[in-house]
Scaffold this active site. Structure first.
Site, short mmCIF file in Angstrom:
data_model
loop_
_atom_site.label_atom_id
_atom_site.label_comp_id
_atom_site.label_asym_id
_atom_site.label_seq_id
_atom_site.Cartn_x
_atom_site.Cartn_y
_atom_site.Cartn_z
N SER A 240 21.06 -20.27 10.58
CA SER A 240 19.77 -19.56 11.54
C SER A 240 19.24 -18.68 10.97
CB SER A 240 20.70 -18.79 12.97
OG SER A 240 21.15 -17.60 12.25
N ASP A 241 19.51 -18.07 9.74
CA ASP A 241 18.81 -17.14 8.75
C ASP A 241 18.09 -16.09 9.73
OD1 ASP A 241 17.71 -16.07 6.24
OD2 ASP A 241 15.93 -17.51 6.60
N HIS A 242 18.96 -15.54 10.77
CA HIS A 242 18.83 -14.65 11.92
C HIS A 242 18.58 -13.31 10.99
CE1 HIS A 242 19.75 -12.61 15.78
NE2 HIS A 242 20.13 -11.82 15.02
#
Length: 419
Positions: free
Chosen positions: A306-308
């Site tokens: 997600s590369d949140h």
């Protein structure tokens, strides 16, 4: 706590006897007690029954950022892990994006203690270099012994090739995993978006694909020389996929991930200068997204993340040039991927990869700890701010059509249901 999941369709590619079967699943005190066509619930059992409910092993994200310590207003560890649980994730790898950054054993212990007894399990990365300054290696061995699952200066490329060489050689003594962010600063300069037709038309400084590919090529040459384990996070170009594929064919132990938004959105989204689309690596072209999707399907790309990245509102609500890079993505990754992959591939991608970090993968079997994600793969909806659980709201997915929604998660003898 006893839980009965009623009439759930099991999505489990590793178990042909259960895959696509509709079953009841009884969980007692955190362990899967029974899987059968019909189970009568014991006394004091919480029954979960939803239309079109599916279940898989709990999902895994290899790259999330929270704010704590230092940026608690963006996201605390507790709320970040609750956001992950509501988004379907029972294990997450935590990036080194806090301040101070974790570069000692005591920092790793703090992160693990702060996440104890929560549904979603946190697996921290430690800094590769002291203070993330790319000058001297951090306390890698001590951090490994304290629970760090890899070493990464978050989004900061290693400019010193010899430092990467020494890190790969040293980490082999304790099976350490070294991260190297794929960006050559000398090539990228002050670029903020993908260099191409769109950047030229909009008058925005571009980051050439070469900046990513040159760094990857260098890192792979070093890996071939040293041996060891290298992880290249969030690749974004077609040639990057080819470079990694060629390295794997040589037998090098290299892994890579891709951010979900780099699979689903191109730089054409920048037309209205909306800073929610300012991410690093930047959104690329349709040629790149097609190559990345192909890399996911053929196994060249090991993980989708997600590369949140939570950010304060004032870091995004400014002119495009001055805005920070990053978007939250835990809440939207399932709906985005399920638009471009079939449901079996989507679940396979969201469930895989724990072994890379020496994290034991869960099993959907009787007698095993319940580590499960519940979801409806067919429901469609427009993603809005109302679907965000994170404290920060900088989501590039807002306004986009989603397919599939998370119902809840079960892990660590706990249950979280989205109401």
């Amino acid at each position: 706590m006893n839980i009965l999941l009623k009439s759930v369709t099991i999505v489990n590619g590793n178990n042909k006897d259960l895959h696509k079967k509709k079953k009841d699943i009884l969980i007692k005190n955190g362990t899967i007690e029974a899987i059968a066509t019909k189970i009568d619930p014991p006394a004091k059992t919480k029954i979960i029954e939803k239309d079109n409910m599916h279940v898989s092993i709990g999902w895994f994200d290899s790259g999330v950022s929270f704010g704590e310590p230092g940026y608690e207003e963006r996201e605390t560890i507790e709320n970040g892990l609750m956001t992950a649980a509501k988004s379907g994730f029972t294990d997450v790898i935590l990036n080194t994006s806090s301040t101070p950054t974790p570069d000692s054993a005591s920092d790793i212990v703090f992160l693990k203690n702060a996440s104890k007894n929560l549904l979603t399990k946190l697996h921290p990365l430690g800094n590769l270099t002291a203070n993330g300054e790319s000058e001297a290696l951090a306390e890698l061995y001590d951090m490994k012994n304290s629970g760090a699952v890899g070493f990464y200066d978050f989004k900061h490329p290693i400019s010193n090739a010899n430092l990467l060489k020494i890190a790969l050689q040293y980490a082999q003594n304790f099976d350490g995993l070294i991260f190297s962010f794929p960006l050559d600063r000398n090539i990228s300069g002050k670029g903020i978006v993908n260099e191409g037709v769109t950047s030229t038309r909009l008058g925005l400084k571009g980051i050439p694909a070469l900046a990513e590919e040159l760094q990857i090529a260098r890192d792979l040459f070093i890996l071939e020389y040293t041996g060891g384990k290298l992880f290249i996070p969030t690749i974004s170009t077609a040639n990057a996929v080819k470079l990694v594929a060629d390295a794997k064919k040589k037998g090098l132990e290299v892994y890579c991930s891709v951010a979900a938004h780099n699979l689903t959105i191109t730089d054409e989204a920048l037309e209205d200068f909306n800073t929610k689309y300012k991410v690093m690596p930047p959104l690329r072209t349709s040629t790149d997204t097609k190559a990345l999707i192909k890399g996911v399907k053929n196994g060249t790309i090991d993980l989708i993340t997600s590369d949140h990245t939570p950010l304060n509102v004032e870091l995004k609500h400014v002119e495009f040039d001055n805005a920070d890079f990053g978007s939250i993505g835990l809440e939207s990754i399932f709906g985005m991927l399920n638009n471009i992959l079939d449901i079996e591939d989507t679940i396979a991608q969201l469930s895989k990869g724990r072994e890379i970090f020496n994290v034991d993968p869960p099993k959907l079997e009787i007698g095993q700890p319940a580590n499960l994600t519940l979801f409806d793969p067919e429901i469609t909806y427009n993603f809005t701010q109302d679907h965000i659980h994170s404290t920060s709201k900088n989501a590039l997915a807002t306004g986009r059509q989603m397919k599939g929604k998370v119902i809840g998660t079960v892990a660590n003898n706990q249950l979280v249901i989205n109401e």
